[in-house]
Scaffold this motif. Structure first.
Motif, short mmCIF file in Angstrom:
data_model
loop_
_atom_site.label_atom_id
_atom_site.label_comp_id
_atom_site.label_asym_id
_atom_site.label_seq_id
_atom_site.Cartn_x
_atom_site.Cartn_y
_atom_site.Cartn_z
N GLY A 176 0.78 -1.10 -0.12
CA GLY A 176 -0.02 0.08 -0.10
C GLY A 176 0.78 1.27 -0.06
N HIS A 177 2.09 1.10 0.62
CA HIS A 177 2.59 2.29 0.76
C HIS A 177 3.94 1.89 1.40
CE1 HIS A 177 2.76 3.45 5.10
NE2 HIS A 177 1.48 2.92 5.16
N PRO A 178 5.14 2.74 0.93
CA PRO A 178 6.57 2.21 1.29
C PRO A 178 7.04 2.71 2.62
CG PRO A 178 6.68 4.20 0.07
CD PRO A 178 5.07 3.89 -0.11
N CYS A 179 6.64 1.71 3.60
CA CYS A 179 6.87 1.83 4.84
C CYS A 179 8.54 1.84 5.42
CB CYS A 179 6.33 0.83 6.01
SG CYS A 179 6.68 -0.75 5.71
N GLU A 180 8.85 2.13 6.48
CA GLU A 180 10.28 2.32 7.13
C GLU A 180 10.75 0.90 6.69
OE1 GLU A 180 10.82 3.90 10.73
OE2 GLU A 180 9.83 5.85 10.33
N ARG A 181 10.12 -0.45 6.92
CA ARG A 181 10.82 -1.47 7.00
C ARG A 181 11.04 -1.85 5.33
NH1 ARG A 181 8.81 -6.10 10.97
NH2 ARG A 181 6.87 -5.73 10.20
N LEU A 182 9.97 -1.54 4.67
CA LEU A 182 10.46 -1.70 3.19
C LEU A 182 11.69 -0.98 2.56
CD1 LEU A 182 9.74 -2.60 0.38
CD2 LEU A 182 8.13 -0.71 0.10
N VAL A 183 11.74 0.38 3.31
CA VAL A 183 13.06 0.98 3.02
C VAL A 183 14.17 0.34 3.54
CG1 VAL A 183 14.27 3.13 3.48
CG2 VAL A 183 11.97 3.25 2.79
N GLN A 184 13.98 -0.11 4.51
CA GLN A 184 15.25 -0.82 5.17
C GLN A 184 15.60 -2.11 4.48
OE1 GLN A 184 14.42 -2.40 9.22
NE2 GLN A 184 16.28 -3.61 9.40
N HIS A 185 14.67 -2.93 4.30
CA HIS A 185 15.13 -4.00 3.21
C HIS A 185 15.77 -3.87 1.96
CE1 HIS A 185 14.07 -7.10 6.30
NE2 HIS A 185 13.12 -6.59 6.84
N PHE A 186 14.86 -3.02 1.24
CA PHE A 186 15.21 -2.63 -0.11
C PHE A 186 16.72 -2.14 0.00
CE2 PHE A 186 15.37 0.35 -3.67
CZ PHE A 186 14.97 -0.55 -4.71
N SER A 187 17.01 -1.24 0.67
CA SER A 187 18.31 -0.63 0.89
C SER A 187 19.61 -1.55 0.88
CB SER A 187 18.46 0.47 1.78
OG SER A 187 18.30 0.19 3.11
N GLN A 188 18.98 -2.85 1.25
CA GLN A 188 20.16 -3.72 1.46
C GLN A 188 20.08 -4.97 0.33
OE1 GLN A 188 20.07 -5.37 5.53
NE2 GLN A 188 19.26 -3.73 6.27
N CYS A 189 19.49 -4.87 -0.79
CA CYS A 189 19.17 -5.88 -1.55
C CYS A 189 20.07 -5.43 -2.96
CB CYS A 189 17.77 -5.87 -2.11
SG CYS A 189 16.68 -6.49 -0.99
N HIS A 190 20.76 -6.75 -3.20
CA HIS A 190 21.35 -6.71 -4.51
C HIS A 190 20.73 -6.98 -5.79
CE1 HIS A 190 24.38 -7.99 -1.50
NE2 HIS A 190 25.21 -7.44 -2.19
N ALA A 191 19.38 -7.36 -5.57
CA ALA A 191 18.44 -7.42 -6.70
C ALA A 191 16.96 -7.45 -5.77
CB ALA A 191 18.42 -8.55 -7.50
#
Length: 260
Positions: free
Chosen positions: A144-159
């Motif tokens: 629904g919207h980019p929460c803080e936990r999404l930001v945290q995990h996305f920022s650590q992804c290689h893909a």
């Protein structure tokens, strides 16, 4: 050790995402038929025998419609929360059914699958990261919207598989009734193209090698429009728009930032 990823299908007609190493793999959701999955695995040169677990993000039909048949035929353990299972009406006879819990990794061979709660209009929806010792892959759709936990995990992804469901103007001008438009953009529906782009620009790590834009609306989005929106910002990241009609190629993802 590299990870290998593919979107087998992505959209409201069915979602299924593959992440694995050279010996074992997991699927995130099975919203396509067993026959479709078998056909796409065969075309990709993959084997369903390597799939050691299936993780279910939520109970909507486009994420579970093929689960019972595929898991039953290949005796693949299913990981699903109790609330999602209770709301799914799934019949998983003869299949090992296991719970997973928020932010508690599940070990599948050399893979670690970590779920975290997301905003979506389902009973107990989760996103996932799949990792080995050096490489992280995220599966981030139906958000629904980019929460803080999404930001945290996305920022650590290689893909990452990243939802870009709708174009704001196409949705506003489109044929959907007002209540459905509000459901889609109302905070527990889906990420828009612009929301996905903002997340990508602001929080993409320098080492992200691939982003697969996923779960495009058939009526409220356009793959070429989306590609053109992202292209000026991708830098060295490979951009792929996942199809609602066919599988993507298999992409090799390395924590050491080796691009293939």
């Amino acid at each position: 050790m590299p990870l290998f990823i593919s979107s087998l299908n992505s959209g409201s007609n069915g979602n299924c995402y593959y992440v694995g190493n050279e010996r074992e793999a997991v699927l995130i959701d099975v919203g396509i038929s067993c026959r479709q999955a078998e056909t796409r695995f065969r075309r990709l040169g993959l084997s369903l025998d390597t799939v050691k677990a299936i993780f279910i993000s939520h109970e909507h039909t486009d994420h579970i419609s093929g689960l019972s048949q595929l898991a039953g035929k290949y005796k693949i353990p299913v990981y699903i929360t109790a609330k999602t299972l209770g709301n799914s009406r799934l019949m998983l006879r003869g299949v090992a059914v296991n719970p997973f819990y928020d932010n508690e990794p599940v070990v599948v061979g050399n893979l670690r699958v970590t779920a975290f709660a997301k905003h979506h209009d389902a009973a107990d929806p989760h996103s996932f990261t799949v990792s080995d010792q050096h490489t992280n892959v995220g599966v981030f759709t139906d958000i629904g919207h980019p929460c803080e936990r999404l930001v945290q995990h996305f920022s650590q992804c290689h893909a990452a598989f990243l939802e870009a469901n709708y174009d704001d103007e196409m949705l506003e001008r489109g044929r959907y009734p007002y209540f459905l438009k509000q459901r889609i953009r109302g905070g527990k529906g889906h990420l828009s193209n612009q929301q996905a782009l903002n997340l990508f620009i602001r929080h993409k790590p320098a080492y992200m090698s691939h982003v697969l834009l996923a779960h495009l609306s058939q009526d409220n989005n356009n793959p070429e429009l989306l590609r053109n929106l992202f292209l000026p910002h991708v830098d060295r990241t490979n951009l792929i728009v996942a199809s609602r009609f066919e599988e993507t190629p298999v992409f090799r993802i390395c924590g050491e930032r080796e691009l293939v």
